[in-house]
Design a protein around this motif. Structure first.
Motif, PDB file in Angstrom:
ATOM      1  N   UNK A   1      17.722  11.634  -5.997  1.00  0.00           N
ATOM      2  CA  UNK A   1      17.392  10.402  -6.645  1.00  0.00           C
ATOM      3  C   UNK A   1      17.972  10.165  -7.518  1.00  0.00           C
ATOM      4  N   UNK A   2      18.590  10.708  -8.402  1.00  0.00           N
ATOM      5  CA  UNK A   2      19.472   9.994  -8.962  1.00  0.00           C
ATOM      6  C   UNK A   2      20.410   9.781  -8.882  1.00  0.00           C
ATOM      7  N   UNK A   3      20.937   9.803  -7.855  1.00  0.00           N
ATOM      8  CA  UNK A   3      22.194   9.591  -7.384  1.00  0.00           C
ATOM      9  C   UNK A   3      22.024   8.075  -6.700  1.00  0.00           C
ATOM     10  N   UNK A   4      20.886   7.851  -5.758  1.00  0.00           N
ATOM     11  CA  UNK A   4      20.001   7.348  -5.135  1.00  0.00           C
ATOM     12  C   UNK A   4      19.947   5.882  -5.988  1.00  0.00           C
ATOM     13  N   UNK A   5      19.227   6.289  -7.236  1.00  0.00           N
ATOM     14  CA  UNK A   5      19.189   5.167  -8.337  1.00  0.00           C
ATOM     15  C   UNK A   5      20.319   4.424  -8.631  1.00  0.00           C
ATOM     16  N   UNK A   6      20.784   4.648  -8.691  1.00  0.00           N
ATOM     17  CA  UNK A   6      22.779   4.755  -8.890  1.00  0.00           C
ATOM     18  C   UNK A   6      22.921   3.278  -7.651  1.00  0.00           C
ATOM     19  N   UNK A   7      23.104   3.563  -6.904  1.00  0.00           N
ATOM     20  CA  UNK A   7      23.179   2.991  -6.069  1.00  0.00           C
ATOM     21  C   UNK A   7      22.271   1.846  -5.739  1.00  0.00           C
TER      22      UNK A   7
ATOM     23  N   UNK B   1       1.100  -1.277  -0.224  1.00  0.00           N
ATOM     24  CA  UNK B   1       0.047  -0.241  -0.004  1.00  0.00           C
ATOM     25  C   UNK B   1       0.612   1.477  -0.506  1.00  0.00           C
ATOM     26  N   UNK B   2       2.123   1.366   0.338  1.00  0.00           N
ATOM     27  CA  UNK B   2       3.124   2.705   0.005  1.00  0.00           C
ATOM     28  C   UNK B   2       3.246   2.429  -0.890  1.00  0.00           C
ATOM     29  N   UNK B   3       2.561   4.069  -1.233  1.00  0.00           N
ATOM     30  CA  UNK B   3       2.653   4.497  -2.690  1.00  0.00           C
ATOM     31  C   UNK B   3       3.927   5.496  -3.083  1.00  0.00           C
ATOM     32  N   UNK B   4       4.381   5.906  -2.005  1.00  0.00           N
ATOM     33  CA  UNK B   4       5.867   6.977  -2.286  1.00  0.00           C
ATOM     34  C   UNK B   4       5.876   7.167  -0.741  1.00  0.00           C
ATOM     35  N   UNK B   5       6.984   7.767  -0.634  1.00  0.00           N
ATOM     36  CA  UNK B   5       8.323   8.181   0.215  1.00  0.00           C
ATOM     37  C   UNK B   5       9.069   9.375   0.095  1.00  0.00           C
ATOM     38  N   UNK B   6       9.092  10.556   1.641  1.00  0.00           N
ATOM     39  CA  UNK B   6      10.105  11.482   1.671  1.00  0.00           C
ATOM     40  C   UNK B   6      10.603  11.362   2.847  1.00  0.00           C
ATOM     41  N   UNK B   7      12.848  10.424   2.304  1.00  0.00           N
ATOM     42  CA  UNK B   7      12.875  10.217   3.487  1.00  0.00           C
ATOM     43  C   UNK B   7      14.306  11.133   3.506  1.00  0.00           C
ATOM     44  N   UNK B   8      15.026  10.682   4.695  1.00  0.00           N
ATOM     45  CA  UNK B   8      16.675  11.274   4.253  1.00  0.00           C
ATOM     46  C   UNK B   8      17.450  10.690   4.952  1.00  0.00           C
ATOM     47  N   UNK B   9      18.575  10.267   3.915  1.00  0.00           N
ATOM     48  CA  UNK B   9      19.282   9.227   3.368  1.00  0.00           C
ATOM     49  C   UNK B   9      20.897  10.229   4.479  1.00  0.00           C
ATOM     50  N   UNK B  10      22.008   8.564   4.567  1.00  0.00           N
ATOM     51  CA  UNK B  10      22.497   9.198   5.202  1.00  0.00           C
ATOM     52  C   UNK B  10      23.324  10.450   5.556  1.00  0.00           C
ATOM     53  N   UNK B  11      23.099  10.480   4.012  1.00  0.00           N
ATOM     54  CA  UNK B  11      24.150  11.965   3.818  1.00  0.00           C
ATOM     55  C   UNK B  11      22.893  13.425   4.292  1.00  0.00           C
ATOM     56  N   UNK B  12      22.246  13.267   4.945  1.00  0.00           N
ATOM     57  CA  UNK B  12      21.440  14.240   5.679  1.00  0.00           C
ATOM     58  C   UNK B  12      20.327  14.661   4.183  1.00  0.00           C
ATOM     59  N   UNK B  13      20.617  13.880   3.361  1.00  0.00           N
ATOM     60  CA  UNK B  13      19.399  14.558   1.816  1.00  0.00           C
ATOM     61  C   UNK B  13      18.104  13.659   1.943  1.00  0.00           C
ATOM     62  N   UNK B  14      17.385  14.894   1.884  1.00  0.00           N
ATOM     63  CA  UNK B  14      15.562  14.540   1.589  1.00  0.00           C
ATOM     64  C   UNK B  14      15.316  14.754   0.540  1.00  0.00           C
ATOM     65  N   UNK B  15      14.906  12.703  -0.029  1.00  0.00           N
ATOM     66  CA  UNK B  15      14.768  12.161  -1.461  1.00  0.00           C
ATOM     67  C   UNK B  15      13.415  11.947  -1.578  1.00  0.00           C
TER      68      UNK B  15
END
Lengths: 386, 501
Positions: free
Chosen positions: B451-457, A124-138
């Motif tokens: 996001x593009x970088x993550x896809x490559x990851x 049921x998950x369609x999308x997500x906004x996350x923060x990775x370990x580099x502090x990027x909001x994606x």
């Protein structure tokens, strides 16, 4: 450093600061919402990253069947907002406490009784906004039902227990509340219950949940409870069909609701009264799996999802866990120490490891590389999920 | 349907020939003679998939018959650092199986055994080359079927469905491939056999099955799939509703869902499409309607009766100018025949058509249709609109003449603008056809650098050498930069609010 899509939200900035500081000092952060599932998964004592300050429903349009909310939003707020519009989370996530959050439910990836027909939380998950370990909001995925642009990264998060990235926001598909429900109960042995459930599941019967509770020590009779849910006509016509095979009693709707809620929240006696040195074990098994008997037999066992999820209490020692894992593995499934008693060594491994499964070495390497890609400094390397 | 005007000239011919000989020699011990093709007359059928605009001749084509052969082929290619393009039935519409001139095409077409059907557990274990429809045909006598039904289901293979996370008319109610696959057995680029998911409801570790499904053949070669089967509904009936304006039709779609109904199918066609198909199928469509909705209900006779009645009421309240309900199975199929034949009907109207695949939230359907109408004027090209309205997945068919190079470029720009509009309306550039090579530039519109970088990851986690179907789906930074420059007009980048590079 790029921060992905620009966002000036101060709370998100604070998360970023905390993550970047942790990356610099190489000290993992343990992501936590309400802490209602803190006992689930391998435990750790790392510094907490509390998600609760980032809370709120961002978008909910009932005709789109999608709700988007911040990770720290109380789960009860989500279910209440949906209930107002006569909609539900069909996978019925367990709350396990008042403070359960939306993000915690997704990260735990657990589903309740409805999972057998509705599907898993991840579905049921369609999308997500996350923060990775580099502090990027994606942002990954989106708010629409069909989307194959890029890898489906948002669906990697359910069940990852916060070991991959910090979930900021998620969009989840919801469904209308079924027009009618009925709960039927009867007494019968486990093997017969499993056969009937699988037979009914292959027929156009609106079977939405099942639970058999009894004992594995012999071929004793247990209590089977099933839930029908769907169109009024479908539920109405299914009852005589089921009663033509086995006599059932229909439960009062309030009693039925209380039963399914208690099952979801593990408040039935089969789950409670855990002795200090005991563990509540969970088995996930293929549909064909018949009754399983442990060498020492179990007094109380609960079978959900037409037998694909099984629960029982047994001693916590490693020998018992190994035997349980082997039993599950032989039948094509896996086992976990779901909840441990208060005197059990908290450092004990809770899950079946990938290395205990076939074709696992390559998958272990893939997982390790995935984690490194999202979290190169090991900010989320809490090992809650091995 | 699209002109052969994009054949890429082969690079250094001599070097290619030498590499080809080396590869063929290395693969000969693995495959029988008939299963290894390298002469141009043999490999030309593999130069493109369903998107014929993009073609390239491969070094060679391998047609293994066993999983062991697939693994050995991959080991050879891995050792030689030769890229591999997995290919199913070749029905993909985004160039996902377009060959690489210095790579091998790995066809899974010969792995087409149905290994096991289990009515008790409602599952089937099949090889990747099994056609989608063949699964349902094989289990029909058990009262079961495989629910995801892409339009190409008569020809497309289940392995391809896994790679594209395919859906279809019924996925609104029954889900996509993701929701109907329990386990995928596959092989990584280095030849290692892996299993994603299991027959149990979940598996230890991260949920890699979720990311493998829809990965466009870039992470692992699929060698076996366990699919879920569902009980065949006893009855299906369809309502055909006409609307005299687009907005009313769009609102009706939202109203049905808001009423708590999830139809088995909810499809829409615009006036241009109904006129094109009516001539072709004689289904009795309302030719004056601006849009037509097809709403299907399935289940037990009682359920269907109840749902048809509820949907009729909603459609009437939404201002339908006409409503017809199928009275029997032949009429139901007749109502559907136009929707199913929209593509061939488009083929009768113009020399070529370009089929797009964007998805938007349902509430924006009318907005996008109006925008497309304006684009028709801007580009001087007609566009038919057929789509899965229930999930907002649009399939605009842009009509053009491929013999005219300038017109093809106009059609391409028209398509790109539609996809950019989808992103702007909170949607996506591809709902079910995949990114492949076709939409790789528009990925730069939907996603930012991180996001593009993550896809490559993710790609590198499965395939560190990036040899499996490389240069598809996920754009490189330079491609996005180039695309950005290409799309700048009047000094303005489209959607400047989206961060790109």
């Amino acid at each position: 450093m790029s921060y992905g899509k620009v966002d000036s939200n101060p709370q998100i900035d604070q998360f970023r600061e905390q993550i970047l500081a942790a990356a610099q000092t190489q000290t993992p952060l343990s992501i936590q919402g309400g802490g209602t599932k803190a006992w689930y998964g391998n435990v750790n004592t790392f510094t907490k990253l509390d998600t609760r300050a980032y809370s709120g429903i961002l978008e909910y349009q009932p005709e789109e069947l999608v709700i988007t909310a911040c990770a720290g939003t109380p789960l009860k707020d989500i279910t209440a907002a949906l209930a107002e519009k006569n909609q539900i989370l069909p996978f019925e996530p367990p709350h396990f406490g008042e403070g359960a959050t939306f993000g915690g439910a997704i990260a735990a990836g657990l589903a309740g009784p409805g999972r057998i027909t509705a599907g898993n939380l991840r579905d049921f998950v369609l999308g997500a906004r996350i923060m990775d370990g580099k502090g990027q909001a994606l942002s990954f995925g989106g708010k629409v039902m069909k989307n194959v642009a890029g890898y489906d990264i948002s669906r990697l998060l359910p069940g990852s227990l916060g070991t991959l990235a910090l979930l900021l926001e998620a969009s989840v598909k919801v469904l209308p509340k079924p027009a009618a429900t009925a709960t039927l109960r009867c007494s019968l042995p486990q093997a017969r219950a499993l056969t009937l459930l699988n037979e009914w599941a292959g027929q156009p019967i609106p079977l939405s949940a099942s639970c058999w509770i009894g004992s594995t020590s012999s071929d004793q009779v247990g209590e089977l409870t099933i839930r029908l849910a769907g169109a009024v006509a479908a539920v109405k016509s299914a009852i005589p069909l089921i009663n033509s095979v086995i006599n059932t009693t229909e439960l009062d709707p309030n009693v039925a609701t209380a039963f399914w809620t208690d099952l979801r929240e593990q408040q039935l006696s089969v789950f409670t009264n855990l002795q200090d040195d005991e563990t509540l074990y969970r088995l996930a098994l293929p549909a064909a799996c018949g009754p399983l008997t442990l060498s020492n037999g179990q007094d109380d066992i609960a079978l959900e999802w037409h037998g694909q999820q099984r629960w029982f209490k047994a001693p916590s020692d490693d020998t018992t866990f190994t035997a349980i894992k082997n039993l599950a593995n032989i039948h094509g499934g896996h086992a976990s120490r779901f909840r441990q008693g208060s005197h059990v060594d908290p450092s004990k491994q809770r899950f079946t490891l990938l290395s205990e499964q076939t074709h696992s070495a390559a998958l272990e390497a893939v997982q390790a590389r995935l984690r490194a890609a999202f979290d190169p400094a090991g900010v989320f390397a809490t090992h809650r999920l091995p | 349907m699209i002109p052969m005007n994009m054949v890429t000239p082969p690079p250094e011919l001599a070097a290619i020939t030498a590499l080809q000989s080396k590869l063929v020699e290395a693969l000969r011990p693995i495959l029988p003679e008939y299963a290894l093709l390298w002469e141009p007359e043999d490999t030309i059928p593999y130069e493109c998939d369903g998107l014929a605009a993009y073609r390239r001749m491969p070094l060679a084509v391998a047609l293994p018959e066993t999983e062991a052969q697939v693994s050995q082929i991959l080991k050879v290619c891995f050792a030689m650092q030769i890229p591999v393009v997995p290919r199913g039935a070749g029905t993909g519409l985004s160039g996902g199986a377009m060959p690489i001139s210095q790579g091998l095409v790995l066809s899974l077409a010969k792995l087409k055994k149905i290994i096991k059907i289990d009515p008790f557990t409602r599952t089937a274990v099949v090889q990747p080359g099994v056609r989608n429809l063949a699964i349902s045909e094989a289990v029909a006598h058990l009262g079961l079927y495989y629910a995801p039904d892409p339009s190409s289901q008569i020809a497309c293979s289940i392995g391809g469905n896994v790679n594209e996370n395919s859906g279809g008319v019924h996925c609104l109610k029954y889900g996509l491939t993701l929701h109907n696959v329990l386990r995928v057995r596959g092989i990584l680029m280095n030849g290692e056999i892996v299993e994603f998911g299991s027959h149990a409801p979940d598996s230890p570790g991260l949920d890699l099955l979720a990311v493998v499904i829809g990965s466009e053949g870039m992470l692992a070669v699929v060698t076996e799939v366990t699919v879920k089967l569902v009980a065949k509904p006893k009855l299906a009936r369809v309502i055909m509703a006409s609307f005299d304006n687009i907005e009313k039709g769009g609102d009706a779609v939202a109203a049905i869902i808001a009423a708590g109904i999830i139809p088995a199918g909810l499809e829409m066609m615009d006036k241009a499409t109904t006129r094109a198909v009516e001539e072709f199928v004689h289904a009795g469509y309302d030719l004056e309607a601006e849009v037509i909705l097809l709403c299907e209900s399935d289940g037990t006779p009682e359920e269907v009766e109840e749902e048809i009645e509820r949907m009729t009421r909603v459609l009437e309240n939404a201002g339908a100018s006409g409503i017809r309900i199928s009275q029997d199975e032949s009429e139901r199929l007749k109502f559907w025949s136009g929707r199913k034949n929209a593509f061939p009907a488009a083929g009768r109207l113009a020399a070529d058509y370009y089929c797009m695949d964007g998805t938007i939230p349902r509430r924006h359907i009318a907005t996008l249709l109006r925008r497309i109408q304006a684009m028709e004027k801007k580009y001087g090209l007609a566009c038919l609109n057929v789509f899965h309205a229930g999930d907002g997945n649009m399939h605009p068919l842009i009509l053009f003449n491929g013999a005219d190079q300038e017109e093809w470029h106009r059609a391409e720009d028209f398509g790109t603008e539609i996809l950019e509009a989808c992103v702007e309306l909170d949607g996506t550039i591809t709902g079910e056809h995949g990114v492949g090579i076709e939409k790789i530039n528009t990925m730069c519109v939907q996603f930012g650098e991180g996001e593009r970088e993550s896809f490559w990851g993710v790609k590198s986690a499965f395939d560190p050498e990036r040899l499996m179907n490389p240069n598809k789906a996920i754009p490189t930074l330079s491609r996005c930069a180039e695309y950005g420059r290409m799309r700048i007009s009047g000094g303005k980048l489209p959607h400047p609010e989206l961060e790109r590079f």
